[in-house]
Design a protein around this motif. Structure first.
Motif, PDB file in Angstrom:
ATOM      1  N   PRO A 511       1.811  -1.753 -15.666  1.00  0.00           N
ATOM      2  CA  PRO A 511       2.467  -0.844 -14.706  1.00  0.00           C
ATOM      3  C   PRO A 511       2.494  -1.379 -13.277  1.00  0.00           C
ATOM      4  O   PRO A 511       3.483  -1.216 -12.570  1.00  0.00           O
ATOM      5  CB  PRO A 511       1.643   0.437 -14.819  1.00  0.00           C
ATOM      6  CG  PRO A 511       1.102   0.404 -16.217  1.00  0.00           C
ATOM      7  CD  PRO A 511       0.822  -1.040 -16.500  1.00  0.00           C
ATOM      8  N   THR A 512       1.398  -2.012 -12.848  1.00  0.00           N
ATOM      9  CA  THR A 512       1.389  -2.546 -11.482  1.00  0.00           C
ATOM     10  C   THR A 512       2.350  -3.715 -11.329  1.00  0.00           C
ATOM     11  O   THR A 512       3.015  -3.849 -10.296  1.00  0.00           O
ATOM     12  CB  THR A 512      -0.039  -2.987 -11.102  1.00  0.00           C
ATOM     13  OG1 THR A 512      -0.537  -3.904 -12.088  1.00  0.00           O
ATOM     14  CG2 THR A 512      -0.975  -1.798 -11.021  1.00  0.00           C
ATOM     15  N   ARG A 514       5.063  -4.149 -13.079  1.00  0.00           N
ATOM     16  CA  ARG A 514       6.406  -3.586 -13.131  1.00  0.00           C
ATOM     17  C   ARG A 514       6.772  -2.961 -11.772  1.00  0.00           C
ATOM     18  O   ARG A 514       7.907  -3.093 -11.302  1.00  0.00           O
ATOM     19  CB  ARG A 514       6.485  -2.560 -14.260  1.00  0.00           C
ATOM     20  CG  ARG A 514       7.888  -2.052 -14.541  1.00  0.00           C
ATOM     21  CD  ARG A 514       8.009  -1.446 -15.934  1.00  0.00           C
ATOM     22  NE  ARG A 514       6.928  -0.524 -16.229  1.00  0.00           N
ATOM     23  CZ  ARG A 514       5.980  -0.752 -17.148  1.00  0.00           C
ATOM     24  NH1 ARG A 514       5.984  -1.886 -17.848  1.00  0.00           N
ATOM     25  NH2 ARG A 514       5.012   0.134 -17.377  1.00  0.00           N
ATOM     26  N   ARG A 515       5.812  -2.300 -11.138  1.00  0.00           N
ATOM     27  CA  ARG A 515       6.085  -1.690  -9.835  1.00  0.00           C
ATOM     28  C   ARG A 515       6.365  -2.758  -8.780  1.00  0.00           C
ATOM     29  O   ARG A 515       7.281  -2.618  -7.968  1.00  0.00           O
ATOM     30  CB  ARG A 515       4.911  -0.814  -9.396  1.00  0.00           C
ATOM     31  CG  ARG A 515       5.150  -0.170  -8.040  1.00  0.00           C
ATOM     32  CD  ARG A 515       4.097   0.834  -7.686  1.00  0.00           C
ATOM     33  NE  ARG A 515       2.768   0.252  -7.571  1.00  0.00           N
ATOM     34  CZ  ARG A 515       1.670   0.942  -7.266  1.00  0.00           C
ATOM     35  NH1 ARG A 515       1.753   2.245  -7.073  1.00  0.00           N
ATOM     36  NH2 ARG A 515       0.503   0.353  -7.180  1.00  0.00           N
ATOM     37  N   ARG A 516       5.589  -3.844  -8.789  1.00  0.00           N
ATOM     38  CA  ARG A 516       5.818  -4.895  -7.798  1.00  0.00           C
ATOM     39  C   ARG A 516       7.202  -5.496  -7.968  1.00  0.00           C
ATOM     40  O   ARG A 516       7.904  -5.773  -6.987  1.00  0.00           O
ATOM     41  CB  ARG A 516       4.737  -5.979  -7.917  1.00  0.00           C
ATOM     42  CG  ARG A 516       3.374  -5.529  -7.407  1.00  0.00           C
ATOM     43  CD  ARG A 516       2.476  -6.706  -7.100  1.00  0.00           C
ATOM     44  NE  ARG A 516       2.081  -7.440  -8.288  1.00  0.00           N
ATOM     45  CZ  ARG A 516       0.962  -7.243  -8.957  1.00  0.00           C
ATOM     46  NH1 ARG A 516       0.130  -6.269  -8.570  1.00  0.00           N
ATOM     47  NH2 ARG A 516       0.660  -7.966 -10.016  1.00  0.00           N
ATOM     48  N   THR A 518       9.814  -4.011  -9.261  1.00  0.00           N
ATOM     49  CA  THR A 518      10.798  -2.997  -8.871  1.00  0.00           C
ATOM     50  C   THR A 518      10.944  -2.930  -7.361  1.00  0.00           C
ATOM     51  O   THR A 518      12.058  -2.851  -6.823  1.00  0.00           O
ATOM     52  CB  THR A 518      10.384  -1.628  -9.434  1.00  0.00           C
ATOM     53  OG1 THR A 518      10.286  -1.709 -10.859  1.00  0.00           O
ATOM     54  CG2 THR A 518      11.401  -0.565  -9.073  1.00  0.00           C
ATOM     55  N   VAL A 519       9.816  -2.973  -6.650  1.00  0.00           N
ATOM     56  CA  VAL A 519       9.853  -2.941  -5.183  1.00  0.00           C
ATOM     57  C   VAL A 519      10.565  -4.177  -4.638  1.00  0.00           C
ATOM     58  O   VAL A 519      11.414  -4.093  -3.740  1.00  0.00           O
ATOM     59  CB  VAL A 519       8.426  -2.824  -4.624  1.00  0.00           C
ATOM     60  CG1 VAL A 519       8.409  -3.099  -3.120  1.00  0.00           C
ATOM     61  CG2 VAL A 519       7.849  -1.456  -4.924  1.00  0.00           C
ATOM     62  N   ALA A 675       8.725   2.611  -5.646  1.00  0.00           N
ATOM     63  CA  ALA A 675       7.403   2.717  -6.262  1.00  0.00           C
ATOM     64  C   ALA A 675       7.198   4.045  -6.966  1.00  0.00           C
ATOM     65  O   ALA A 675       6.168   4.249  -7.627  1.00  0.00           O
ATOM     66  CB  ALA A 675       6.314   2.520  -5.206  1.00  0.00           C
ATOM     67  N   GLY A 676       8.145   4.962  -6.814  1.00  0.00           N
ATOM     68  CA  GLY A 676       8.048   6.251  -7.490  1.00  0.00           C
ATOM     69  C   GLY A 676       7.067   7.196  -6.851  1.00  0.00           C
ATOM     70  O   GLY A 676       6.469   8.035  -7.535  1.00  0.00           O
ATOM     71  N   LEU A 742       0.510   5.176  -9.252  1.00  0.00           N
ATOM     72  CA  LEU A 742       1.486   4.680 -10.230  1.00  0.00           C
ATOM     73  C   LEU A 742       2.288   5.857 -10.773  1.00  0.00           C
ATOM     74  O   LEU A 742       1.737   6.925 -11.071  1.00  0.00           O
ATOM     75  CB  LEU A 742       0.770   3.961 -11.381  1.00  0.00           C
ATOM     76  CG  LEU A 742       0.126   2.618 -11.019  1.00  0.00           C
ATOM     77  CD1 LEU A 742      -0.735   2.132 -12.174  1.00  0.00           C
ATOM     78  CD2 LEU A 742       1.194   1.590 -10.694  1.00  0.00           C
ATOM     79  N   PRO A 743       3.587   5.694 -10.912  1.00  0.00           N
ATOM     80  CA  PRO A 743       4.400   6.799 -11.442  1.00  0.00           C
ATOM     81  C   PRO A 743       4.110   7.024 -12.919  1.00  0.00           C
ATOM     82  O   PRO A 743       3.773   6.083 -13.658  1.00  0.00           O
ATOM     83  CB  PRO A 743       5.829   6.315 -11.216  1.00  0.00           C
ATOM     84  CG  PRO A 743       5.727   4.824 -11.213  1.00  0.00           C
ATOM     85  CD  PRO A 743       4.392   4.497 -10.613  1.00  0.00           C
TER      86      PRO A 743
END
Length: 847
Positions: A511-512, A514-516, A518-519, A675-676, A742-743
């Motif tokens: 998840p982390t 994926r967030r990085r 996405t940002v 980041a949601g 985290l979303p």
């Protein structure tokens, strides 16, 4: 390493076809730079000539001689030559008109210096045989050579030369012996090892008194003496030719022999004139402040790590009784002990030196000699006596003299360490079935001693092991992986099939991660370019940011061994390296820059302990590991962005727009949305931002927990802009990405096909009220029918009253199952305004 094939064929029977040689050498892992067939480099008449006379021409800036040269014809030819070593009676190489030398240099009769030159007397470089251009190539006299004979077989132009790039782990291939051994493996033919000669061992008395003070830096030192040599004797033509091909200039018989033995066996040597030595020799480390003038004429200050050979008969005020250095060991000899044109005795030295010491000495003094190049890659410690015997044989054969019977051999060499390897390891690594017998056979071909060993884990499924002792000429064989490489190399890399490994099943990105991503993608789509910076900063960078003395970001971790002494700290914020990158772009002509970076920062806690000092002689204890873990600083992921210049360029379509604090805040909003997360934006003060144009992003606490500030955005302080050489008004943002939750699972949005109801609303609030607070109130009050809300205008005037401002929003209402009526839309708007009035005292403008 350049070497002639004819020399290699003395030790191994190999074909002379260049293609076959190249395939074999490449198959053995040797990089072939070039293979030159010298038979094709010179065309036309190239003959031997004898200089009958050499008339010096006057009136020119350099010595020019007009030579009459006998080239086997009825009449001698007149040839103009500017070489300093041309003289009457010499046998030389002459290119007659019609010849074409390397570089497409055609020879023709032409008038020069007032004379007609009917040909050219050639140097080594002009023939393409080497780099020596100090004078013409002089052939030693011989009853077998006559003027007019074809010069090609005499000078080696009937041969093939191969040039190899030797990798550092294959130092033994810096010799004819080593390359011949590789060719014997490639073609499966026997090797006639030139080192297999009878060499006498140490005797009493020794030929010269020598002491070795440091057996670590020099674990073997051997010498032999030859007396009564002919000082006028020269090296034979075949030896000079081989030296020339290797790029080594012929100097004198004794020096040529040491260089030739080095090329032949791989053992660097040195020749002393014993009559220039005042006393016994001492091998030791240099003393601080000592100096030595080496053979290249350079006076050098020695370092305490350098190994030197000293003449103890010379008084040394810096080291009483230790003598003066006469040689920079393993690198270059000194002027005060070199062979002279009248030397009648020679003391040959062959030793074995520590590769690390030699490498550091050579680089410290910038003396990357041929000897140092071999020492730092590893030399066979069993070669010194063999090399001495070979040198003595060559000296007595071509220079006369008599070898003294004494041999000095100070030997402290440690035998190679045996390596235990499972016999199945090469097969497991390469994916090929290698029987145990085949593995042992291939390692024995390399020169290893192989014997059966005990399995590492006895039992029914135990894998047989081999005990392998590497040969002395392979110091690179230190662990089982090295042996595996040798097995695969000798059996043939071409036998390994190209098979893609099956990718193991996995869970994809965390998840982390994926967030990085996405940002980063969201900021790139918003027009930013990603930059990657080193995480190192200077202490002055924190001052340039204007951080207060008590700011936690000043508690930076200092590296014990930084890449640069100017940047010894680990960054606590992404901004200093990023601002430096922006400054570099501006300096190179980029006016409009928008950069972002995702990376870790290093935050040391106030009570964080220091890491314990640990040695390398064993595994750290559990307590040391725990203490080290506790000393590691917190390393959260941050995201930062900087904007300079125009975000909208001017043109025929209209005026442009310069980046401002609002764009930095919007970049932060983009990051938070990607980041949601949901945050509140409000005014703040924090370095390095402008006090009145800085916003902080606050994450609301859950279940009674306090709120968390996750970052800041706005315009940079003018002093910061000046310190980093940025234009005033530059904007930046930085967020702690790890501080954002985290979303969870994001449900796909529902899309309504019914038309929207668009209503603008303007409310008047106190000037200190954040727009985000008003927007949150509108969203809560409007209820589920509100689809989007966007601030499009901020207005203040005397009519509104002092300390008041107007915020205008565009509201979009839509129902999922029907077309909204006007009354429903207006009711939703009124509910939104009522909630804003209740929370922040908003008043509908015009009401």
């Amino acid at each position: 390493m350049r070497i002639a094939i004819s020399w290699l064929r003395e030790y191994v029977d190999v074909p002379v076809e260049p293609d076959a040689l190249e395939r074999a050498l490449v198959g053995m892992g040797l990089e072939v730079e070039e293979i030159v067939d010298l038979r094709t480099t010179v065309t036309g008449p190239l003959v031997l000539g004898r200089v009958l006379s050499a008339e010096l021409l006057t009136g020119f800036k350099k010595p020019i001689r007009y030579c009459q040269v006998d080239v086997g014809e009825a009449e001698p030819r007149g040839i103009v030559c500017g070489a300093p070593n041309v003289a009457e009676g010499e046998t030389v190489v002459v290119a007659l008109p019609g010849a074409v030398l390397p570089g497409d240099f055609a020879i023709a009769a032409r008038k020069t210096y007032g004379k007609v030159s009917d040909g050219m007397i050639c140097s080594v470089r002009e023939l393409g045989l080497g780099d020596d251009h100090a004078g013409i190539m002089v052939i030693p006299p011989s009853e077998r050579l006559h003027p007019g004979d074809d010069a090609r077989p005499v000078v080696g132009l009937d041969d093939i030369v191969v040039e190899l790039e030797i990798t550092p782990d294959r130092g033994y291939c810096h010799s004819a012996r080593g390359i011949a051994r590789e060719l014997s493996h490639a073609f499966g033919v026997p090797l006639r090892d030139p080192a297999r000669i009878d060499a006498p061992g140490a005797t009493e008395p020794s030929p010269y008194p020598i002491t070795v003070d440091d057996p670590v830096g020099c674990d073997r030192f051997a010498v032999r003496m030859v007396r009564g040599i002919d000082p006028a004797a020269q090296a034979p033509q075949w030896m000079k030719q081989r030296l020339s091909v290797a790029g080594i200039r012929s100097i004198s018989l004794a020096v040529d022999i040491t260089n030739y033995v080095m090329l032949e066996l791989g053992q660097p040597m040195h020749a002393f004139d014993p009559n220039r030595l005042a006393g016994p020799l001492l091998v030791r480390r240099a003393r601080a402040g000592e100096r030595l003038t080496t053979l290249d004429g350079v006076d050098r200050e020695l370092d305490g790590e350098d190994m030197v050979i000293c003449d103890t008969g010379l008084d040394n005020p810096l080291a009483p009784g230790a003598g003066l250095p006469v040689s920079l060991a393993a690198v270059m000899g000194g002027e005060n002990s070199e062979m002279q044109p009248d030397s009648v005795d020679v003391l040959f030295e062959a030793a074995h030196w520590d590769p690390v010491m030699v490498s550091r000495t050579a680089r410290r003094h910038r003396l990357l000699s041929e000897a140092a190049k071999r020492w730092e890659r590893g030399v066979d410690p069993q070669l010194p006596l063999v090399a001495l015997q070979r040198a003595v044989t060559l000296m007595t054969e071509f220079g006369g003299g008599r070898p003294e019977p004494g041999v000095l051999d100070l030997d402290h060499v440690v035998a190679p360490r045996p390596i235990v390897m499972p016999s199945s390891l090469p097969g497991r690594v390469a994916g090929i079935a290698y029987p145990e017998q085949r593995v042992a056979q291939l390692l024995q071909e390399v020169g290893c001693a192989v014997s059966p060993g005990q399995p590492a884990e006895p039992g029914p499924a135990a894998v047989p092991a081999l005990v392998v002792t590497p040969p002395t000429w392979r110091p690179d064989l230190l662990q089982p992986a090295d042996l595996v490489e040798e097995v695969v190399r000798l059996d043939g890399y071409n036998k390994i099939e190209s098979v893609l490994p099956a990718a193991p099943a996995g869970n994809g990105l965390t998840p982390t991660q994926r967030r990085r991503r996405t940002v980063g993608r969201a900021l790139a789509e918003a027009g930013f370019v990603e930059a990657l910076s080193y995480p190192f900063v200077a202490a002055g960078a924190l001052d340039a940011l204007g951080l207060p003395d008590d700011d936690s970001r000043r508690a930076a971790v200092r590296l014990a061994n930084p890449l640069s002494d100017e940047e010894p700290l680990l960054r606590t914020t992404l901004l200093p390296p990023l601002l430096g990158t922006v400054r570099r772009n501006l300096g190179r002509g980029q006016r409009d820059v928008a950069l972002f970076e995702l990376g870790t920062v290093f935050l040391r806690r106030p009570d964080q302990p220091a890491a314990p000092a640990m040695g390398v002689d064993g595994r750290p204890s559990e307590s040391d590991l725990a203490a080290t873990e506790a000393a590691i600083p917190h390393q959260p992921w941050h995201v930062a962005a900087v904007l300079v210049g125009d975000v909208e360029r001017a043109g025929w379509w209209g005026a442009g727009r310069t980046a401002s604090w609002a764009d930095a805040i919007e970049a932060a909003r983009t990051t938070v949305d990607a980041a949601g997360a949901r945050v509140t934006v409000r005014a703040a003060q924090r370095a390095p931002w402008h006090p009145g144009r800085c916003a902080e992003f606050v994450l609301a606490g859950q279940a009674g927990e306090p709120e968390t500030v996750v970052g800041y955005a706005g315009e940079l302080h003018p002093a910061v802009c000046e310190a980093f050489e940025l234009p005033r008004g530059s904007a930046a943002m930085e967020l702690d990405l790890d501080a954002l939750p985290l979303p969870g699972i994001v449900a796909a949005p529902d899309f309504s096909t019914y038309p929207p109801a668009l209503i603008d609303v303007a409310v008047v609030v106190d000037a200190t009220t954040p727009a985000a607070a008003v927007q949150d109130a509108l969203v809560t009050g409007a209820g589920p029918l509100l689809e989007t809300v966007r601030l499009f205008d901020v207005y203040s005037s005397e009519q509104l009253g002092e300390g008041r401002k107007s915020l205008a929003y565009k509201l979009t209402f839509r129902a999922p199952d029907r077309t909204l009526t006007g009354d429903e839309a207006v009711a939703a708007r009124d509910a939104a305004v009522a909630e804003a009035a209740r929370r922040v005292g908003a008043v509908l403008r015009g009401a």
